[in-house]
Each structure stands twice: as C-alpha cells, then as structure tokens.
Design a protein around this motif. Structure first.
Motif, PDB file in Angstrom:
ATOM      1  N   LYS A   1      35.372  -3.147 -60.630  1.00 39.90           N
ATOM      2  CA  LYS A   1      34.184  -3.317 -59.791  1.00 39.90           C
ATOM      3  C   LYS A   1      33.266  -4.360 -60.407  1.00 39.90           C
ATOM      4  O   LYS A   1      33.079  -4.393 -61.620  1.00 39.90           O
ATOM      5  CB  LYS A   1      33.394  -2.009 -59.683  1.00 39.90           C
TER       6      LYS A   1
ATOM      7  N   LYS B   1      29.302  -5.681 -59.751  1.00 38.37           N
ATOM      8  CA  LYS B   1      28.107  -5.218 -59.036  1.00 38.37           C
ATOM      9  C   LYS B   1      27.021  -6.282 -59.023  1.00 38.37           C
ATOM     10  O   LYS B   1      26.813  -6.991 -60.005  1.00 38.37           O
ATOM     11  CB  LYS B   1      27.567  -3.948 -59.686  1.00 38.37           C
TER      12      LYS B   1
ATOM     13  N   ILE C   1      28.712  -4.267 -54.020  1.00 37.95           N
ATOM     14  CA  ILE C   1      29.749  -3.918 -54.987  1.00 37.95           C
ATOM     15  C   ILE C   1      31.007  -4.647 -54.528  1.00 37.95           C
ATOM     16  O   ILE C   1      31.436  -4.499 -53.382  1.00 37.95           O
ATOM     17  CB  ILE C   1      30.023  -2.403 -55.033  1.00 37.95           C
ATOM     18  N   LEU C   2      31.550  -5.485 -55.398  1.00 37.70           N
ATOM     19  CA  LEU C   2      32.844  -6.114 -55.132  1.00 37.70           C
ATOM     20  C   LEU C   2      33.853  -5.210 -55.813  1.00 37.70           C
ATOM     21  O   LEU C   2      33.823  -5.043 -57.029  1.00 37.70           O
ATOM     22  CB  LEU C   2      32.908  -7.528 -55.709  1.00 37.70           C
ATOM     23  N   ARG C   3      34.724  -4.637 -55.029  1.00 32.27           N
ATOM     24  CA  ARG C   3      35.642  -3.655 -55.595  1.00 32.27           C
ATOM     25  C   ARG C   3      37.019  -3.768 -54.968  1.00 32.27           C
ATOM     26  O   ARG C   3      37.194  -4.320 -53.880  1.00 32.27           O
ATOM     27  CB  ARG C   3      35.099  -2.253 -55.409  1.00 32.27           C
ATOM     28  N   GLU C   4      37.986  -3.224 -55.688  1.00 31.52           N
ATOM     29  CA  GLU C   4      39.338  -3.164 -55.168  1.00 31.52           C
ATOM     30  C   GLU C   4      39.325  -2.273 -53.928  1.00 31.52           C
ATOM     31  O   GLU C   4      38.661  -1.229 -53.914  1.00 31.52           O
ATOM     32  CB  GLU C   4      40.283  -2.644 -56.238  1.00 31.52           C
TER      33      GLU C   4
ATOM     34  N   TYR D   1      47.253  -5.059 -57.491  1.00 33.74           N
ATOM     35  CA  TYR D   1      46.394  -4.414 -58.484  1.00 33.74           C
ATOM     36  C   TYR D   1      47.208  -3.854 -59.650  1.00 33.74           C
ATOM     37  O   TYR D   1      46.716  -3.753 -60.767  1.00 33.74           O
ATOM     38  CB  TYR D   1      45.575  -3.276 -57.860  1.00 33.74           C
TER      39      TYR D   1
ATOM     40  N   PHE E   1      38.916  -8.509 -53.594  1.00 32.88           N
ATOM     41  CA  PHE E   1      37.870  -7.495 -53.606  1.00 32.88           C
ATOM     42  C   PHE E   1      37.325  -7.299 -52.197  1.00 32.88           C
ATOM     43  O   PHE E   1      37.142  -8.267 -51.455  1.00 32.88           O
ATOM     44  CB  PHE E   1      36.691  -7.936 -54.489  1.00 32.88           C
TER      45      PHE E   1
ATOM     46  N   GLU F   1      31.413  -4.514 -50.564  1.00 32.12           N
ATOM     47  CA  GLU F   1      30.780  -3.285 -50.072  1.00 32.12           C
ATOM     48  C   GLU F   1      29.268  -3.438 -50.126  1.00 32.12           C
ATOM     49  O   GLU F   1      28.714  -3.796 -51.170  1.00 32.12           O
ATOM     50  CB  GLU F   1      31.193  -2.087 -50.929  1.00 32.12           C
TER      51      GLU F   1
ATOM     52  N   LYS G   1      26.013  -1.809 -50.609  1.00 36.91           N
ATOM     53  CA  LYS G   1      25.608  -0.550 -51.243  1.00 36.91           C
ATOM     54  C   LYS G   1      24.865   0.360 -50.270  1.00 36.91           C
ATOM     55  O   LYS G   1      25.113   1.562 -50.216  1.00 36.91           O
ATOM     56  CB  LYS G   1      24.697  -0.826 -52.445  1.00 36.91           C
TER      57      LYS G   1
ATOM     58  N   ARG H   1      27.454   1.641 -47.788  1.00 38.58           N
ATOM     59  CA  ARG H   1      28.633   2.224 -48.428  1.00 38.58           C
ATOM     60  C   ARG H   1      29.903   1.972 -47.622  1.00 38.58           C
ATOM     61  O   ARG H   1      30.723   2.874 -47.426  1.00 38.58           O
ATOM     62  CB  ARG H   1      28.435   3.707 -48.676  1.00 38.58           C
TER      63      ARG H   1
END
Length: 183
Positions: free
Chosen positions: A2, A4, A9-12, A57, A67, A70, A72, A75
């Motif tokens: 992640k 942030k 949030i840049l996340r898998e 991944y 990514f 998201e 925040k 969500r």
C-alpha cells in the motif's frame, strides 16, 4: 503493498474491487484513452484483469506493479495506476493511469501519480519512467509535464485503441529521476 497519500490509498486490488473497477472504467470517455481496455467493459473483463494482477503480485521478478486508487473517504476503487515493463537492470518502467469520470478534475490524478513516481524513483531505484499518451488527451500530457516529464516524440499511428478501434498517434513522454519534481 500500500502507498498512502492524504486522500488516497494506492493498493493491490482484489476480488472485492471488481464491481468498482467495472463501474468506473465502463465509460467510453475513460476507455478511449487507454490502449488495451475494451468497451463495453464487463464484469468478466474486470475479473480477468484482477486475476492477472493477483498472479503478478506473487511473482518474484515483478515486471508490473498495478494498484487500485482507493478514495479513503469512500473506501472504494475510483481508478488505477501502475508501472509496467519494469526493468531493474536498465532502471526503467512505463507508467499508466486512469480515473472514473466522476473523479476527474479533483487532483486525484496528481496525488496518485506523485506517489507512484516516489515509489518508482525512491523504492525501486529507477532512473527513468516513460509514458504513452494518445494524441487528443491533453489532460494526461499536462499531468506528466507537471512532474517534469518531457514530450520526446510522436509515434504516428502508433496504436489501435481497443475501446473504440481507432488508430491513434501516441505521444511519448519521458521523465528522468533528476528531472522529477515532487508535487
């Protein structure tokens, strides 16, 4: 993994993101600027892409870092950003990104690109990040230039867009680590 920022949030991504991805990218005003995204973009397409990301991944020699973006406050995934063709020996990669139309002109693109460039240059220790932008999409080029990227040339009739089937000129941008301006 992640990354942030203040609002993102840049996340898998994972299977729970399929509907948000499909909803935001299933828009010709979004997909016509992306090379390999079909239109219409179905839940099956989103599932396939998520499966490809999940396989990547797990790879020891990663060539891609995709990514979900998201928001925040909501969500949920509002777009995507990633590095492709990562070559650690050469110190190079390509960056690509998209946002759902409801999230345009709110500086989310700047925030996400800033974070992925930090990741590319500081964590992966890359020396150069490139990007291809279809001619006619000035917002994407301006976003890259904001961080110091230079327009290096045009690949005339360089690519066929999967969403609209049109053959388009591709503007080639490059950003060297020493030119990078954090925003």
């Amino acid at each position: 993994m992640k990354l942030k920022t203040k609002r993102l949030i840049l996340r898998e991504i994972n299977g729970k993101d399929i509907r948000d991805i499909q909803k935001n990218i299933n828009n010709l005003d979004v997909s016509k600027w992306l090379l390999v995204v079909p239109y219409p973009y179905t839940l099956k397409d989103a599932r396939w892409w998520v499966d490809q990301c999940l396989k990547e991944y797990k790879s020891k020699e990663r060539k891609k870092y995709n990514f979900g973006i998201e928001l925040k406050e909501e969500r949920k995934i509002i777009g995507g950003i990633g590095l492709d063709k990562v070559d650690k020996f050469q110190g190079t990669a390509s960056v690509g990104y998209w946002l759902g139309e409801d999230y345009w002109k709110q500086r989310y693109g700047s925030e996400a690109l800033n974070e992925i460039l930090k990741f590319a240059f500081n964590k992966l220790k890359l020396r150069r990040v490139g990007a291809g932008v279809f001619a006619g999409n000035p917002s994407s080029g301006k976003l890259l230039e904001k961080f110091g990227a230079k327009l290096e040339g045009t690949k005339r009739k360089g690519a066929r867009c999967k969403a609209d089937g049109k053959i388009k000129d591709e503007l080639i941008y490059g950003l060297l680590k020493e030119e990078w301006r954090e925003n």
